[in-house]
Design a protein around this motif. Structure first.
Motif, PDB file in Angstrom:
ATOM      1  N   ASN A   1       0.821  -1.205   0.000  1.00 11.21           N
ATOM      2  CA  ASN A   1       0.000   0.000   0.000  1.00 11.21           C
ATOM      3  C   ASN A   1       0.856   1.256   0.000  1.00 11.21           C
ATOM      4  OD1 ASN A   1      -2.346  -1.551   0.063  1.00 11.21           O
ATOM      5  ND2 ASN A   1      -2.432  -1.556   2.310  1.00 11.21           N
ATOM      6  N   ARG A   2       1.945   1.226   0.785  1.00 11.90           N
ATOM      7  CA  ARG A   2       2.823   2.399   0.833  1.00 11.90           C
ATOM      8  C   ARG A   2       3.526   2.598  -0.506  1.00 11.90           C
ATOM      9  NH1 ARG A   2       3.345   7.384   1.950  1.00 11.90           N
ATOM     10  NH2 ARG A   2       5.447   8.066   2.545  1.00 11.90           N
ATOM     11  N   VAL A   3       3.952   1.507  -1.135  1.00 15.12           N
ATOM     12  CA  VAL A   3       4.585   1.599  -2.452  1.00 15.12           C
ATOM     13  C   VAL A   3       3.608   2.178  -3.470  1.00 15.12           C
ATOM     14  CG1 VAL A   3       5.509   0.246  -4.364  1.00 15.12           C
ATOM     15  CG2 VAL A   3       6.243  -0.243  -2.031  1.00 15.12           C
ATOM     16  N   ALA A   4       2.338   1.764  -3.387  1.00 17.90           N
ATOM     17  CA  ALA A   4       1.334   2.278  -4.317  1.00 17.90           C
ATOM     18  C   ALA A   4       1.148   3.784  -4.144  1.00 17.90           C
ATOM     19  CB  ALA A   4       0.007   1.551  -4.098  1.00 17.90           C
ATOM     20  N   GLU A   5       1.204   4.268  -2.917  1.00 15.97           N
ATOM     21  CA  GLU A   5       1.073   5.714  -2.691  1.00 15.97           C
ATOM     22  C   GLU A   5       2.254   6.473  -3.278  1.00 15.97           C
ATOM     23  OE1 GLU A   5       0.665   6.284   1.461  1.00 15.97           O
ATOM     24  OE2 GLU A   5      -1.224   5.162   1.631  1.00 15.97           O
ATOM     25  N   LEU A   6       3.460   5.967  -3.025  1.00 12.56           N
ATOM     26  CA  LEU A   6       4.648   6.655  -3.533  1.00 12.56           C
ATOM     27  C   LEU A   6       4.756   6.570  -5.045  1.00 12.56           C
ATOM     28  CD1 LEU A   6       7.235   5.427  -0.869  1.00 12.56           C
ATOM     29  CD2 LEU A   6       6.215   7.714  -1.036  1.00 12.56           C
ATOM     30  N   ALA A   7       4.222   5.499  -5.644  1.00 13.28           N
ATOM     31  CA  ALA A   7       4.353   5.292  -7.085  1.00 13.28           C
ATOM     32  C   ALA A   7       3.546   6.290  -7.895  1.00 13.28           C
ATOM     33  CB  ALA A   7       3.920   3.872  -7.460  1.00 13.28           C
ATOM     34  N   ASP A   8       2.651   7.028  -7.236  1.00 15.85           N
ATOM     35  CA  ASP A   8       1.878   8.024  -7.979  1.00 15.85           C
ATOM     36  C   ASP A   8       2.750   9.162  -8.487  1.00 15.85           C
ATOM     37  OD1 ASP A   8      -0.503   6.701  -7.740  1.00 15.85           O
ATOM     38  OD2 ASP A   8      -1.108   7.730  -5.898  1.00 15.85           O
ATOM     39  N   THR A   9       3.861   9.414  -7.800  1.00 19.58           N
ATOM     40  CA  THR A   9       4.718  10.534  -8.208  1.00 19.58           C
ATOM     41  C   THR A   9       6.172  10.137  -8.393  1.00 19.58           C
ATOM     42  OG1 THR A   9       5.004  11.111  -5.868  1.00 19.58           O
ATOM     43  CG2 THR A   9       3.246  12.240  -7.074  1.00 19.58           C
ATOM     44  N   CYS A  10       6.566   8.953  -7.952  1.00 15.74           N
ATOM     45  CA  CYS A  10       7.985   8.590  -7.969  1.00 15.74           C
ATOM     46  C   CYS A  10       8.179   7.155  -8.450  1.00 15.74           C
ATOM     47  CB  CYS A  10       8.610   8.720  -6.564  1.00 15.74           C
ATOM     48  SG  CYS A  10       8.429  10.342  -5.791  1.00 15.74           S
TER      49      CYS A  10
ATOM     50  N   ARG B   1       1.601   3.542 -12.853  1.00 11.97           N
ATOM     51  CA  ARG B   1       1.057   4.608 -12.015  1.00 11.97           C
ATOM     52  C   ARG B   1       1.942   5.844 -12.051  1.00 11.97           C
ATOM     53  NH1 ARG B   1       0.542   0.542  -7.035  1.00 11.97           N
ATOM     54  NH2 ARG B   1       2.591   0.077  -7.945  1.00 11.97           N
ATOM     55  N   THR B   2       3.247   5.631 -12.024  1.00  9.71           N
ATOM     56  CA  THR B   2       4.171   6.761 -12.114  1.00  9.71           C
ATOM     57  C   THR B   2       4.078   7.429 -13.475  1.00  9.71           C
ATOM     58  OG1 THR B   2       5.657   5.537 -10.644  1.00  9.71           O
ATOM     59  CG2 THR B   2       6.562   7.450 -11.788  1.00  9.71           C
ATOM     60  N   VAL B   3       4.041   6.616 -14.512  1.00 11.39           N
ATOM     61  CA  VAL B   3       3.948   7.159 -15.869  1.00 11.39           C
ATOM     62  C   VAL B   3       2.656   7.947 -16.044  1.00 11.39           C
ATOM     63  CG1 VAL B   3       3.946   6.564 -18.314  1.00 11.39           C
ATOM     64  CG2 VAL B   3       5.302   5.217 -16.721  1.00 11.39           C
ATOM     65  N   SER B   4       1.558   7.411 -15.524  1.00 12.71           N
ATOM     66  CA  SER B   4       0.266   8.095 -15.633  1.00 12.71           C
ATOM     67  C   SER B   4       0.286   9.432 -14.906  1.00 12.71           C
ATOM     68  CB  SER B   4      -0.846   7.199 -15.078  1.00 12.71           C
ATOM     69  OG  SER B   4      -2.067   7.884 -15.029  1.00 12.71           O
TER      70      SER B   4
END
Length: 473
Positions: A4-13, A73-76
């Protein structure tokens, strides 16, 4: 534990998970359970000009697709920041495990993550099958396959040597913001060359047509000196101005088709007008000089109509050009009749000439309208089941044909299977030679030392060589 934490960070990084394990086997495999220690996040710095560049291509009607090997997610998130349409809908390419799924995703998504080099090429091929003109930009070795497949490939000067070698355009300043200027220059060259070529091709076509016509109805209606007036005011000056002016209009259709669609109406109009001039001259007994004068003026009328047509939409420069062409023809005909072999026409001859000029211009604009209404034929192929059905859709209805008989398709499958077997055999032989070479290169050790030997195994990437770890003394 940390998904879950990785998913949150993957939105921008981009996210790397750092973990601790008990150790590693000689083959490099982890021993025990991985215990997460922390995260390393990498955030891309978006250029200030990125949003403006993306906005330009959106305004120009270019469909933008972002294809990356990073987390979708990061690319989006990055694509959404710079304004790529449809950036919220993304797909993980690892789920596109069949050609059918990948082909269908092209129509649904514009952001692709976790894309392999082979999938990048397949995405470009899918877009080309949909009759898109595909431009691909990249800077890494993993982009080479797609760059070679694209209609236009763009690489960065700071990218890999492989990407620069296969690319058709290299941005030496490593800034994608240069692309609008590149596109504008390309459009200016293509659009202006189409206009200039249509003027030159018009003269070539009607000269060939008149030469064929005059074999049956001699003599040739033009005096050599009269062609100077046409060459200068109807071809040379307009071609020079239209060939160098700024022009950022979108390129549409095929180059040769566009040139012919403009040149043919004028050529046909000139040939019909010349034939009518010859017929009238024979009926009323006009002199050869009068006939050549009538043919010159009707040809100029068709050429002026063509210049008016290709100058749309009008700009101040094109208006000045059109006025200059008309004034130059009138000055040459009225002011230098002896130099250009222009006959003095009577009132009756002028009336007949005016009727033929109106007929010539009407024929040209009618044909030009018909040519402009023609749309390029597009073919869409679809394959069905059973014997195989191919459907071609286009103007005027569709055409259904078979992909071949059962025997033909069976023979193709057999040939494909044999080719695959040959490739597999070649790969096995290459693997065996590689294993033999590695074995020969290994140093010989005594059996009594109990040292661990190197191990060579086959992996998804090719040959994997596991070297024994050396303990420090």
């Amino acid at each position: 534990q940390v998904e879950n934490r990785v998913a949150e960070l993957a939105d921008t990084c981009r996210v790397l998970v750092v973990a601790r394990v008990d150790g590693f086997t000689p083959d490099g495999d982890m021993v025990g359970e991985a215990e997460p220690v922390g995260f390393v996040t990498i955030r891309d710095e978006i250029r200030t000009s990125a949003a403006e560049t993306i906005g330009y291509f959106n305004e120009q009607g270019v469909t933008l697709n972002v294809i990356s090997g990073d987390d979708p997610r990061t690319v989006s998130s990055i694509a959404r920041v710079v304004g790529v349409p449809g950036a919220d809908a993304y797909v993980d390419a690892t789920t596109l495990d069949t050609p059918a799924k990948l082909d269908a995703a092209v129509d649904r998504y514009h952001v692709f993550g976790r894309v392999t080099p082979q999938q990048k090429r397949e995405l470009v091929q899918a877009l080309k099958r949909r009759e898109h003109t595909v431009a691909m930009t990249g800077d890494g070795v993993n982009d080479v396959l797609a760059l070679k497949e694209a209609d236009c490939s763009v690489a960065m000067a700071a990218g890999s040597d492989a990407a620069r070698n296969v690319a058709e355009i290299v941005l030496v300043d490593n800034d994608f913001a240069s692309m609008p200027a590149v596109v504008a220059e390309g459009r200016r060259s293509i659009n202006n060359l189409q206009r200039s070529a249509s003027l030159f091709l018009t003269k070539t076509l009607f000269s060939m047509g008149l030469a064929a016509l005059c074999i049956a109805l001699p003599p040739y209606p033009f005096e050599p000196i009269q062609m100077t007036l046409i060459n200068f005011f109807c071809i040379g000056a307009p071609g020079f101005v239209l060939g160098l002016e700024p022009n950022n209009a979108r390129v549409k259709g095929s180059f040769l088709t566009n040139v012919l669609k403009r040149a043919l109406p004028a050529s046909i109009a000139v040939i019909l007008a010349a034939a009518l001039d010859i017929f009238v001259a024979r009926v009323f007994g006009f002199s050869q000089l009068t006939l050549s004068t009538m043919c010159l003026l009707t040809s100029c009328a068709a050429s002026v109509s063509l210049i008016w047509h290709i100058s749309q939409p009008l700009t101040p420069l094109r208006v000045v050009l059109f006025v200059f062409v008309v004034a130059g023809i009138l000055v040459g005909v009225i002011g230098f009749p002896e130099l250009l072999s222009i006959a003095n026409l009577s009132i009756g001859q002028m009336v007949i000439l005016a009727v033929i000029v109106i007929f010539t211009c009407s024929v040209f604009f009618k044909l030009a309208t018909m040519m402009d209404s023609l749309k390029p034929r597009r073919r869409h192929a679809a394959t069905g089941f059973g014997r195989g059905v191919r459907v071609h859709l286009g103007r005027g209805g569709g055409k259904v044909s078979s992909t071949g008989s059962t025997a033909e398709r069976f023979a193709k499958r057999v040939a494909a299977d044999m080719a695959q077997r040959r490739e597999d055999r070649t790969a096995r032989e290459a693997e065996a030679r590689a294993l033999e070479g590695v074995a020969q290169a290994q140093p010989k050790k005594k059996k009594s030392t109990g040292a661990k030997r190197s191990r060579v195994t086959k992996s998804a990437q090719g040959i994997k060589v596991s070297m024994p770890s050396k303990k420090k003394k």
